[in-house]
Design a protein around this motif. Structure first.
Motif, PDB file in Angstrom:
ATOM      1  N   LYS A 276      57.586  30.713  70.892  1.00 41.42           N
ATOM      2  CA  LYS A 276      57.817  30.941  72.321  1.00 41.42           C
ATOM      3  C   LYS A 276      56.534  30.883  73.145  1.00 41.42           C
ATOM      4  O   LYS A 276      56.556  30.518  74.325  1.00 41.42           O
ATOM      5  N   ASN A 277      55.393  31.196  72.511  1.00 48.52           N
ATOM      6  CA  ASN A 277      54.167  31.399  73.283  1.00 48.52           C
ATOM      7  C   ASN A 277      53.046  30.410  72.996  1.00 48.52           C
ATOM      8  O   ASN A 277      51.932  30.585  73.489  1.00 48.52           O
ATOM      9  N   THR A 278      53.306  29.383  72.201  1.00 47.68           N
ATOM     10  CA  THR A 278      52.259  28.396  71.913  1.00 47.68           C
ATOM     11  C   THR A 278      52.782  26.987  72.164  1.00 47.68           C
ATOM     12  O   THR A 278      53.994  26.748  72.069  1.00 47.68           O
ATOM     13  N   PRO A 279      51.901  26.047  72.474  1.00 50.17           N
ATOM     14  CA  PRO A 279      52.335  24.665  72.693  1.00 50.17           C
ATOM     15  C   PRO A 279      52.928  24.063  71.415  1.00 50.17           C
ATOM     16  O   PRO A 279      52.539  24.418  70.304  1.00 50.17           O
ATOM     17  N   THR A 280      53.851  23.134  71.583  1.00 47.80           N
ATOM     18  CA  THR A 280      54.520  22.535  70.432  1.00 47.80           C
ATOM     19  C   THR A 280      53.574  21.689  69.590  1.00 47.80           C
ATOM     20  O   THR A 280      53.831  21.468  68.403  1.00 47.80           O
ATOM     21  N   ASN A 281      52.488  21.194  70.196  1.00 48.59           N
ATOM     22  CA  ASN A 281      51.556  20.357  69.437  1.00 48.59           C
ATOM     23  C   ASN A 281      50.440  21.163  68.778  1.00 48.59           C
ATOM     24  O   ASN A 281      49.536  20.594  68.168  1.00 48.59           O
ATOM     25  N   SER A 282      50.495  22.488  68.905  1.00 47.14           N
ATOM     26  CA  SER A 282      49.447  23.321  68.321  1.00 47.14           C
ATOM     27  C   SER A 282      49.750  23.600  66.857  1.00 47.14           C
ATOM     28  O   SER A 282      50.853  23.383  66.364  1.00 47.14           O
ATOM     29  N   ALA A 283      48.743  24.079  66.151  1.00 42.89           N
ATOM     30  CA  ALA A 283      48.882  24.485  64.747  1.00 42.89           C
ATOM     31  C   ALA A 283      48.495  25.951  64.641  1.00 42.89           C
ATOM     32  O   ALA A 283      47.883  26.521  65.550  1.00 42.89           O
ATOM     33  N   ILE A 284      48.858  26.569  63.533  1.00 38.51           N
ATOM     34  CA  ILE A 284      48.549  27.984  63.347  1.00 38.51           C
ATOM     35  C   ILE A 284      47.734  28.166  62.080  1.00 38.51           C
ATOM     36  O   ILE A 284      47.762  27.342  61.169  1.00 38.51           O
ATOM     37  N   LEU A 285      46.989  29.257  62.054  1.00 39.20           N
ATOM     38  CA  LEU A 285      46.186  29.635  60.901  1.00 39.20           C
ATOM     39  C   LEU A 285      46.744  30.937  60.350  1.00 39.20           C
ATOM     40  O   LEU A 285      46.881  31.923  61.077  1.00 39.20           O
ATOM     41  N   VAL A 286      47.108  30.930  59.067  1.00 37.44           N
ATOM     42  CA  VAL A 286      47.676  32.110  58.415  1.00 37.44           C
ATOM     43  C   VAL A 286      46.743  32.521  57.281  1.00 37.44           C
ATOM     44  O   VAL A 286      46.360  31.693  56.459  1.00 37.44           O
ATOM     45  N   ILE A 287      46.392  33.787  57.244  1.00 41.57           N
ATOM     46  CA  ILE A 287      45.460  34.288  56.234  1.00 41.57           C
ATOM     47  C   ILE A 287      46.164  35.333  55.371  1.00 41.57           C
ATOM     48  O   ILE A 287      46.666  36.334  55.881  1.00 41.57           O
ATOM     49  N   GLY A 288      46.213  35.059  54.072  1.00 41.77           N
ATOM     50  CA  GLY A 288      46.702  36.055  53.130  1.00 41.77           C
ATOM     51  C   GLY A 288      48.165  35.964  52.768  1.00 41.77           C
ATOM     52  O   GLY A 288      48.747  36.934  52.283  1.00 41.77           O
ATOM     53  N   ASP A 289      48.799  34.794  52.943  1.00 43.89           N
ATOM     54  CA  ASP A 289      50.215  34.674  52.588  1.00 43.89           C
ATOM     55  C   ASP A 289      50.423  33.743  51.404  1.00 43.89           C
ATOM     56  O   ASP A 289      51.533  33.260  51.183  1.00 43.89           O
ATOM     57  N   ASP A 290      49.379  33.471  50.654  1.00 44.22           N
ATOM     58  CA  ASP A 290      49.457  32.691  49.411  1.00 44.22           C
ATOM     59  C   ASP A 290      50.226  31.374  49.551  1.00 44.22           C
ATOM     60  O   ASP A 290      51.094  31.058  48.756  1.00 44.22           O
ATOM     61  N   TRP A 291      49.906  30.624  50.585  1.00 42.96           N
ATOM     62  CA  TRP A 291      50.466  29.273  50.768  1.00 42.96           C
ATOM     63  C   TRP A 291      51.975  29.262  50.950  1.00 42.96           C
ATOM     64  O   TRP A 291      52.653  28.308  50.627  1.00 42.96           O
ATOM     65  N   SER A 292      52.510  30.355  51.480  1.00 42.56           N
ATOM     66  CA  SER A 292      53.923  30.365  51.825  1.00 42.56           C
ATOM     67  C   SER A 292      54.152  29.499  53.070  1.00 42.56           C
ATOM     68  O   SER A 292      53.297  29.421  53.958  1.00 42.56           O
ATOM     69  N   SER A 293      55.318  28.871  53.130  1.00 39.78           N
ATOM     70  CA  SER A 293      55.638  28.039  54.292  1.00 39.78           C
ATOM     71  C   SER A 293      56.449  28.799  55.342  1.00 39.78           C
ATOM     72  O   SER A 293      56.901  28.207  56.325  1.00 39.78           O
ATOM     73  N   ALA A 294      56.658  30.096  55.158  1.00 40.95           N
ATOM     74  CA  ALA A 294      57.569  30.841  56.021  1.00 40.95           C
ATOM     75  C   ALA A 294      57.105  30.851  57.481  1.00 40.95           C
ATOM     76  O   ALA A 294      57.895  30.599  58.398  1.00 40.95           O
ATOM     77  N   PHE A 295      55.828  31.153  57.721  1.00 37.17           N
ATOM     78  CA  PHE A 295      55.352  31.204  59.101  1.00 37.17           C
ATOM     79  C   PHE A 295      55.412  29.823  59.760  1.00 37.17           C
ATOM     80  O   PHE A 295      55.799  29.701  60.920  1.00 37.17           O
ATOM     81  N   ALA A 296      55.037  28.796  59.017  1.00 34.18           N
ATOM     82  CA  ALA A 296      55.098  27.445  59.568  1.00 34.18           C
ATOM     83  C   ALA A 296      56.530  27.066  59.908  1.00 34.18           C
ATOM     84  O   ALA A 296      56.805  26.484  60.967  1.00 34.18           O
ATOM     85  N   TYR A 297      57.456  27.411  59.024  1.00 30.49           N
ATOM     86  CA  TYR A 297      58.855  27.051  59.248  1.00 30.49           C
ATOM     87  C   TYR A 297      59.438  27.803  60.439  1.00 30.49           C
ATOM     88  O   TYR A 297      60.045  27.206  61.333  1.00 30.49           O
TER      89      TYR A 297
END
Length: 445
Positions: free
Chosen positions: A351-372
């Motif tokens: 809801k709060n970031t541009p659609t073309n942006s990417a995110i950085l996740v630290i400490g989730d052991d390469w889970s795809s949950a946040f990206a999905y």
């Protein structure tokens, strides 16, 4: 895992079907993916029933198999998940059915052989590339049986036409798997992280250590706690043993072959089955087919005794109750609470970031949950250094992982020191949702 974004493992047939269904119906992607999974899961009844009928098992066995499948805690939980497991299992069962048709046809003509061999090659190839760990045990069983059948045919000085067609089908399917794996590994090697995830690099992880095959974490943690359940283990063992004892070919061959397909994956991909609770969705149906087949044989005996029938029905009741109890106590509550924090964070980012942006996740052991859930590309730094870079290193310079995509948000299990954020991420919003800390960057399209 960062740019370049394509690090493929399985051939994305399930993902493509989910995407197309969402576009066609207007469903959101989660509902579409779950629906595809459920449909393939229900579709498994068709090839499974055909296999059982071809083995000489009657309607009683098929009804019991459907009842056990519909009350299995594994399938009640995982068939409704966004996973390709049921898709791979469906095509694996269809390929086994195609093989069975060729194997048991009395005198197949060349045209019929070529058509059925083509069906075997196609369905087995799809199963292998969609999920190799699901279909490889079936390919191995077909290969062993083909060797035996070829030996028997040559021994009797009969034509080997059937064996040549089958060998060609199995070879084509395996060649397509090899080609896809080679292509996927080539794409992975475009990035140092991907190079650590090739099929050869993950061999030890996939197959596990030899000692694991004798350890309690496999036989107790997986077989007893996930597949049999302690209260149902004795009834299952009793029904299977009695059913195999009274069975005759080809029913006995089917029961023993299905038993091999139920347990061979555990011995082949041991570490994967220990580490991932959903992996048993690929082989549990074969155990259910063995139990159902054995129970049907016992119930359909011409001279069956009332007490025998009562014991079988009581055993089936215990098995069903054990599965439903496990689902109600463990799986259903987990389905209601699992990743609710990740879903909320994903929706916040979306809801709060541009659609073309990417995110950085630290400490989730390469889970795809946040990206999905956020529908954003992501780099997920696990709890260990990657290529010599710690989480702090990645946080200071995320662009090497994001390859020019604007940084939209940072998610971390640990509190985020905003003074350590890169200049490209000026904090616009900070939140703590359960155990996760979230910073929304002031990124623009």
């Amino acid at each position: 895992m960062g740019a370049p974004w394509s690090i493929p493992f399985e051939f994305p047939l399930f993902q493509w079907l989910s995407h197309q269904l969402a576009n066609f119906t207007g469903l959101n992607l989660s509902s579409s993916g779950r629906l595809v999974s459920v449909l393939f899961g229900a579709g498994c009844f068709w090839p499974a029933s055909r296999l059982m009928r071809r083995a000489g098992l009657g309607g009683t066995s098929i009804v019991v198999m459907i009842l056990l499948y519909c009350t299995s805690s594994i399938y009640l939980y995982w068939n409704r998940a966004f996973l390709m497991e049921s898709t791979a299992l469906f095509f694996t069962l269809v390929s086994l059915d195609c093989y069975g048709q060729i194997r048991l046809e009395p005198t197949p003509g060349t045209l019929k052989l070529s058509l059925r061999s083509s069906g075997l090659a196609l369905t087995l190839a799809i199963a292998l590339v969609v999920k190799a760990t699901t279909a490889l045990p079936a390919l191995a069983l077909m290969g062993v049986d083909w060797i035996w059948q070829t030996h028997q045919t040559a021994k009797r000085h009969r034509p080997l036409q059937r064996q040549l067609f089958v060998a060609s089908a199995l070879a084509v399917a395996f060649a397509l798997l090899y080609s896809w794996t080679h292509h996927a590994d080539a794409l992975k090697q475009l990035k140092p992280i991907g190079a650590q995830l090739t099929s050869s690099a993950l061999k030890a992880w996939n197959f596990g250590q030899p000692s694991q095959r004798l350890q309690a974490e496999l036989w107790d943690g997986v077989v007893l706690q996930r597949m049999l359940f302690p209260i149902a283990a004795l009834p299952i063992t009793g029904v299977v043993a009695a059913g195999v004892w009274i069975s005759k070919p080809p029913s006995r061959t089917f029961l023993l072959g299905s038993l091999a397909l139920a347990f061979a994956p555990l011995l082949l991909f041991t570490n994967l089955h220990i580490a991932h609770t959903y992996y048993q969705a690929s082989n549990q149906i074969f155990l259910l087919m063995v139990v159902a087949g054995a129970a049907g044989l016992l119930l359909d005996q011409p001279q069956r005794q009332p007490w025998t029938q009562g014991l079988v029905l009581a055993s089936l009741t215990i098995i069903i109750i054990a599965n439903l109890h496990h689902f109600a106590r463990e799986d259903w509550p987990r389905s209601q609470r699992f990743s609710s924090d990740k879903l909320a964070i994903g929706q916040l980012i979306d809801k709060n970031t541009p659609t073309n942006s990417a995110i950085l996740v630290i400490g989730d052991d390469w889970s795809s949950a946040f990206a999905y859930h956020s529908q954003r590309r992501a780099f997920t730094q696990p709890n260990w250094p990657v290529l010599g870079r710690s989480a702090a290193d990645v946080l200071r310079d995320p662009q090497t992982a994001l390859d020019g995509s604007p940084l939209g948000a940072v998610v971390s299990k640990q509190p985020i020191d905003t003074t350590q954020l890169p200049p490209a991420c000026q904090p616009r919003q900070q939140r703590k949702i359960k155990r996760w800390h979230v910073v929304i960057c002031d990124a623009t399209d």
